[in-house]
Design a protein around this motif. Structure first.
Motif, PDB file in Angstrom:
ATOM      1  N   THR B 198       0.817  -1.215   0.000  1.00  0.00           N
ATOM      2  CA  THR B 198       0.000   0.000   0.000  1.00  0.00           C
ATOM      3  C   THR B 198       0.853   1.270   0.000  1.00  0.00           C
ATOM      4  N   LEU B 199       1.769   1.357   0.967  1.00  0.00           N
ATOM      5  CA  LEU B 199       2.520   2.598   1.128  1.00  0.00           C
ATOM      6  C   LEU B 199       3.362   2.939  -0.109  1.00  0.00           C
ATOM      7  N   PRO B 200       4.135   1.986  -0.647  1.00  0.00           N
ATOM      8  CA  PRO B 200       4.902   2.343  -1.851  1.00  0.00           C
ATOM      9  C   PRO B 200       4.011   2.750  -3.032  1.00  0.00           C
ATOM     10  N   LYS B 201       2.849   2.103  -3.147  1.00  0.00           N
ATOM     11  CA  LYS B 201       1.960   2.434  -4.255  1.00  0.00           C
ATOM     12  C   LYS B 201       1.328   3.808  -4.060  1.00  0.00           C
ATOM     13  N   LEU B 202       1.295   4.270  -2.811  1.00  0.00           N
ATOM     14  CA  LEU B 202       0.691   5.574  -2.530  1.00  0.00           C
ATOM     15  C   LEU B 202       1.722   6.695  -2.562  1.00  0.00           C
ATOM     16  N   ARG B 203       2.972   6.343  -2.862  1.00  0.00           N
ATOM     17  CA  ARG B 203       4.037   7.332  -2.792  1.00  0.00           C
ATOM     18  C   ARG B 203       3.671   8.626  -3.522  1.00  0.00           C
ATOM     19  N   HIS B 204       3.203   8.500  -4.749  1.00  0.00           N
ATOM     20  CA  HIS B 204       2.953   9.709  -5.535  1.00  0.00           C
ATOM     21  C   HIS B 204       1.758  10.499  -5.006  1.00  0.00           C
ATOM     22  N   SER B 205       0.731   9.793  -4.554  1.00  0.00           N
ATOM     23  CA  SER B 205      -0.407  10.494  -3.951  1.00  0.00           C
ATOM     24  C   SER B 205       0.042  11.237  -2.701  1.00  0.00           C
ATOM     25  N   LEU B 206       0.894  10.563  -1.908  1.00  0.00           N
ATOM     26  CA  LEU B 206       1.330  11.179  -0.660  1.00  0.00           C
ATOM     27  C   LEU B 206       2.241  12.379  -0.911  1.00  0.00           C
ATOM     28  N   ILE B 207       3.107  12.261  -1.922  1.00  0.00           N
ATOM     29  CA  ILE B 207       3.964  13.398  -2.259  1.00  0.00           C
ATOM     30  C   ILE B 207       3.103  14.594  -2.641  1.00  0.00           C
ATOM     31  N   LEU B 208       2.110  14.307  -3.460  1.00  0.00           N
ATOM     32  CA  LEU B 208       1.209  15.377  -3.887  1.00  0.00           C
ATOM     33  C   LEU B 208       0.517  15.998  -2.676  1.00  0.00           C
ATOM     34  N   ALA B 209       0.022  15.138  -1.790  1.00  0.00           N
ATOM     35  CA  ALA B 209      -0.693  15.634  -0.615  1.00  0.00           C
ATOM     36  C   ALA B 209       0.240  16.467   0.262  1.00  0.00           C
ATOM     37  N   VAL B 210       1.455  15.966   0.495  1.00  0.00           N
ATOM     38  CA  VAL B 210       2.396  16.676   1.365  1.00  0.00           C
ATOM     39  C   VAL B 210       2.768  18.025   0.744  1.00  0.00           C
ATOM     40  N   LEU B 211       3.066  18.020  -0.546  1.00  0.00           N
ATOM     41  CA  LEU B 211       3.468  19.279  -1.185  1.00  0.00           C
ATOM     42  C   LEU B 211       2.321  20.287  -1.189  1.00  0.00           C
ATOM     43  N   LEU B 212       1.136  19.826  -1.554  1.00  0.00           N
ATOM     44  CA  LEU B 212       0.001  20.751  -1.584  1.00  0.00           C
ATOM     45  C   LEU B 212      -0.279  21.310  -0.193  1.00  0.00           C
ATOM     46  N   ARG B 213      -0.265  20.414   0.781  1.00  0.00           N
ATOM     47  CA  ARG B 213      -0.555  20.861   2.141  1.00  0.00           C
ATOM     48  C   ARG B 213       0.569  21.717   2.702  1.00  0.00           C
ATOM     49  N   PHE B 214       1.807  21.379   2.358  1.00  0.00           N
ATOM     50  CA  PHE B 214       2.897  22.218   2.841  1.00  0.00           C
ATOM     51  C   PHE B 214       2.774  23.627   2.251  1.00  0.00           C
ATOM     52  N   MET B 215       2.657  23.708   0.931  1.00  0.00           N
ATOM     53  CA  MET B 215       2.646  25.022   0.285  1.00  0.00           C
ATOM     54  C   MET B 215       1.467  25.861   0.760  1.00  0.00           C
ATOM     55  N   ASP B 216       0.284  25.225   0.811  1.00  0.00           N
ATOM     56  CA  ASP B 216      -0.894  25.977   1.239  1.00  0.00           C
ATOM     57  C   ASP B 216      -0.788  26.413   2.697  1.00  0.00           C
ATOM     58  N   SER B 217      -0.306  25.503   3.544  1.00  0.00           N
ATOM     59  CA  SER B 217      -0.252  25.852   4.970  1.00  0.00           C
ATOM     60  C   SER B 217       0.824  26.907   5.207  1.00  0.00           C
ATOM     61  N   PHE B 218       1.877  26.845   4.422  1.00  0.00           N
ATOM     62  CA  PHE B 218       2.959  27.809   4.610  1.00  0.00           C
ATOM     63  C   PHE B 218       2.509  29.205   4.191  1.00  0.00           C
ATOM     64  N   LYS B 219       1.540  29.259   3.318  1.00  0.00           N
ATOM     65  CA  LYS B 219       1.059  30.548   2.814  1.00  0.00           C
ATOM     66  C   LYS B 219      -0.270  30.948   3.454  1.00  0.00           C
ATOM     67  N   ILE B 220      -0.728  30.175   4.426  1.00  0.00           N
ATOM     68  CA  ILE B 220      -2.077  30.398   4.972  1.00  0.00           C
ATOM     69  C   ILE B 220      -2.252  31.852   5.440  1.00  0.00           C
ATOM     70  N   TYR B 221      -3.371  32.447   5.058  1.00  0.00           N
ATOM     71  CA  TYR B 221      -3.609  33.841   5.440  1.00  0.00           C
ATOM     72  C   TYR B 221      -5.048  34.081   5.906  1.00  0.00           C
ATOM     73  N   ALA B 222      -5.998  33.884   4.984  1.00  0.00           N
ATOM     74  CA  ALA B 222      -7.367  34.332   5.242  1.00  0.00           C
ATOM     75  C   ALA B 222      -7.994  33.706   6.488  1.00  0.00           C
ATOM     76  N   GLU B 223      -7.750  32.381   6.692  1.00  0.00           N
ATOM     77  CA  GLU B 223      -8.436  31.721   7.803  1.00  0.00           C
ATOM     78  C   GLU B 223      -7.991  32.246   9.167  1.00  0.00           C
ATOM     79  N   PRO B 224      -6.669  32.236   9.472  1.00  0.00           N
ATOM     80  CA  PRO B 224      -6.276  32.778  10.780  1.00  0.00           C
ATOM     81  C   PRO B 224      -6.541  34.274  10.875  1.00  0.00           C
ATOM     82  N   PHE B 225      -6.489  34.967   9.732  1.00  0.00           N
ATOM     83  CA  PHE B 225      -6.755  36.397   9.762  1.00  0.00           C
ATOM     84  C   PHE B 225      -8.178  36.656  10.240  1.00  0.00           C
TER      85      PHE B 225
END
Lengths: 367, 287
Positions: B198-225
């Motif tokens: 399971t985990l190796p087959k999910l590698r690409h999905s997880l990379i996508l999830a981590v990158l999207l979540r990292f970039m979005d969370s690192f730039k988070i503005y409107a919600e905490p504002f």
């Protein structure tokens, strides 16, 4: 090595209130160390039956016995059965070595022992110089070998099951893979069952084949038996390419008639017929149909050539018989002149034909 | 350049110029000037960058920002993966589950902030009421900085875990059933199957999830504002809140531009690091 017994196996799939009887009261015994094939059209229950033997499915009814021991309720890991799937499965998170070692590691075999076994299996399959490659880049034929390797790595593998393993393999590589599978099976003397809808594949691999239809095994026998003595019109038609020709015949007194033509019968055949039947079907293999350019005086049936197909070293012609409404396929040497539209004469001889009643072969012994 | 096909790149280039290249060049330009509305820009070289890196509030916001991204990744990725594994694979509940999960993703960022603000108001919010009920009566997101912080984290988890679930679920659905059958035949335990199939087959999905979540969370503005406005104090002042406060609130455009450039390179650098690590981690060994 093991003997596998299937006793009254029935399997019903339930989905959304609908029941599908995929396997229906199957009884089959695979003798120890033999190679067997299971053939039948798509959807006849072959794969279901295979999964029942390996333990991926528990049958609705019936028993699976391995060497006389009831394993019906045991999970796959306790049956020591290897299965190669249609879709080649390699774990691309591990190299070939890791793949082969996987089943042993799962049961806690010491690493020292694993190494020797991996070497042994890799040599048998010709994988020894690719042990440290990642199988993710392998084509389907090599992937299937890795998959087979995981199956034979355990010294106590009792049976090898193949579920249409050639489907994804390039036509040119099929022969090599089939040869390796065969070699491995013979070397290890392990009982094998090979599922396919390709009869050619089945009959070259197996000593005995079971033909399945609608969840039931209709005939189990050697390739010759299946070809020469099919038990039903289904088997006659399914085995052989093209399949057996069938002509509906009616009784006319003592004789059997196909349309207005009399079918020659021998004494045994005549005795096996029952005059209360409304008719019988006559079956004849394309290679046993005699085709003449001129009538030979033996009641040959005139027919018109409607199609010719060249198949390498021979040709198959399709003949249309006026007044009977059937098409007969015949296998002829390439030299034979077979222009479309030309008239030919079909000769049927008792030794070449088989008779069927309601789709079942009429046993000639029957009086 | 004989090939006329190159001309077809022009529309894309025009759009990219307007949306990315020209603004980026402007920001790089501004970063080297002292720019205040109403006065002529003055070239000051690298001074803005020196100011930014010497600003304790910037470093605090950056530290807070990194901590925030680490925390939400550590929560959302395993939680999303776990829930994706728990979702039904087929049947009539699949559609309903996915629709329900999709709801938070459909709500605009600042609306999520407002919802959570109402949700956590000490006088009428459900969250303080629940805390009161279980005996933790001190919850107050507008006074207590710890409560404010965990509320922002919880809001992000609520808003974005569904995205991780959907990505993982799609990845799981794409794994052929045969792998699990083969693993059963090979006698693999549930853990072994998860680890090697399971985990190796999910590698690409997880990379996508981590990158999207990292970039979005690192730039988070409107919600905490909307939720906390960066407070109480600076306790939930994340990097983007800091940046806009300096550049727009403080009219210091040159300084804001310098922060933006540092911000931009941090996002690229960390994303690249995460990608590289995740592409190489966890290969199976021979011996």
């Amino acid at each position: 090595m093991a003997k596998i017994d299937l006793k009254n196996i029935t399997h019903v799939y339930k989905s959304g209130g609908e029941e599908t009887r995929a396997v229906n009261d199957v009884n089959l015994t695979l003798a120890e160390g033999t190679s067997n094939a299971l053939i039948g059209p798509s959807g006849c229950g072959k794969t279901t039956l295979l999964n029942i033997i390996s333990g991926l499915l528990t049958p609705t009814e019936g028993q699976v016995l391995i060497d006389g021991k009831d394993v019906t309720e045991l999970p796959p890991r306790d049956r020591n059965i290897a299965q190669v799937f249609q879709f080649p499965v390699v774990y691309d998170s591990m190299d070939v070595y890791g793949n082969l070692a996987f089943p042993l590691r799962n049961r806690g075999t010491p690493e020292g022992e694993i190494e020797g076994r991996v070497q042994e299996a890799a040599e048998l399959l010709g994988l020894d110089d690719r042990l440290h490659e990642n199988p993710a880049s392998f084509g389907p034929e090599w992937s299937q070998l890795v998959s087979l390797g995981r199956g034979i790595i355990r010294h106590d593998t009792t049976a090898l099951l193949f579920d249409e393993p050639m489907t994804d393999v390039d036509p040119g590589r099929k022969l090599t893979l089939r040869r390796r599978i065969s070699q491995a099976q013979k070397r290890l003397e392990v009982t094998a069952l090979y599922v396919t809808h390709d009869q050619h594949e089945a009959l070259t691999f197996a000593e005995k084949a079971a033909v399945m239809k609608d969840g039931q095994i209709v005939q189990y026998g050697s390739p010759e038996e299946l070809y020469e003595r099919p038990v039903s019109t289904f088997v006659g038609n399914f085995i052989g390419s093209p399949g057996m020709n069938f002509i509906d015949c009616e009784f006319a007194g003592e004789d059997l008639k196909a349309g207005k033509f009399t079918v020659p019968l021998n004494e045994t055949m005549r005795n096996s017929l029952d005059s209360s039947w409304s008719g019988v079907e006559l079956g004849v293999r394309p290679n046993l149909v005699d085709v003449y350019d001129e009538p030979e005086g033996g009641g040959e049936i005139p027919a018109e050539v409607t199609l010719t197909e060249h198949l390498g070293s021979y040709q198959i012609i399709t003949l249309k018989v006026e007044g009977i409404g059937v098409e007969i396929k015949a296998e002829l040497p390439l030299e034979e002149k077979t222009d479309i539209g030309s008239e030919k004469f079909i000769g049927l001889t008792p030794k070449n034909i088989m008779l069927f009643h309601n789709g079942e072969a009429i046993q000639n012994e029957k009086k | 350049m004989k090939n006329r096909a190159w001309w077809f790149l022009l529309p894309a280039l025009a759009v990219m110029s307007l949306s990315a290249f020209i603004p980026l060049m402007t920001v790089i330009n501004y970063a080297q000037y002292s720019v205040f509305p109403g006065s002529a820009p003055q070239f000051i070289g690298m001074e803005n960058f020196a100011d930014v890196l010497g600003d304790g509030v910037f470093l605090d916001s950056l530290r807070r920002q990194v901590l925030f991204s680490i925390e939400i990744l550590l929560i959302e990725i395993p939680l999303g993966l776990g829930l994706a594994l728990a979702l039904p694979k087929k049947g009539k509940w699949v559609g309903w589950s996915l629709v329900l999960l999709g709801i938070p993703l459909l709500i605009p960022w600042n609306v999520v902030g407002i919802i959570w603000r109402v949700f956590t108001r000490s006088d009428l919010g459900a969250v303080p009421a629940i805390f009161n009920w279980i005996g933790y009566g001190a919850y107050n997101a507008s006074l207590n900085s710890g409560d404010a912080w965990w509320t922002v984290v919880a809001m992000d988890v609520w808003h974005w875990t569904p995205l991780v679930i959907l990505l993982c679920y799609a990845g799981l659905q794409a794994i052929p059933e045969e792998f699990y059958r083969a693993a059963k035949i090979d006698g693999a335990s549930a853990w072994s199957t998860f680890r090697y199939v399971t985990l190796p087959k999910l590698r690409h999905s997880l990379i996508l999830a981590v990158l999207l979540r990292f970039m979005d969370s690192f730039k988070i503005y409107a919600e905490p504002f909307q939720l906390t406005g960066g407070g109480p104090g600076n306790s939930t002042t994340l990097l983007s809140i800091y940046t806009s406060r300096k550049a727009i609130g403080g009219f210091n455009m040159g300084f804001g531009a310098a922060v933006s450039i540092i911000y931009f390179f941090l996002v690229i650098l960390i994303s690249w690091l995460l990608y590289t690590i995740m592409m190489n981690v966890g290969g199976g060994s021979s011996k």
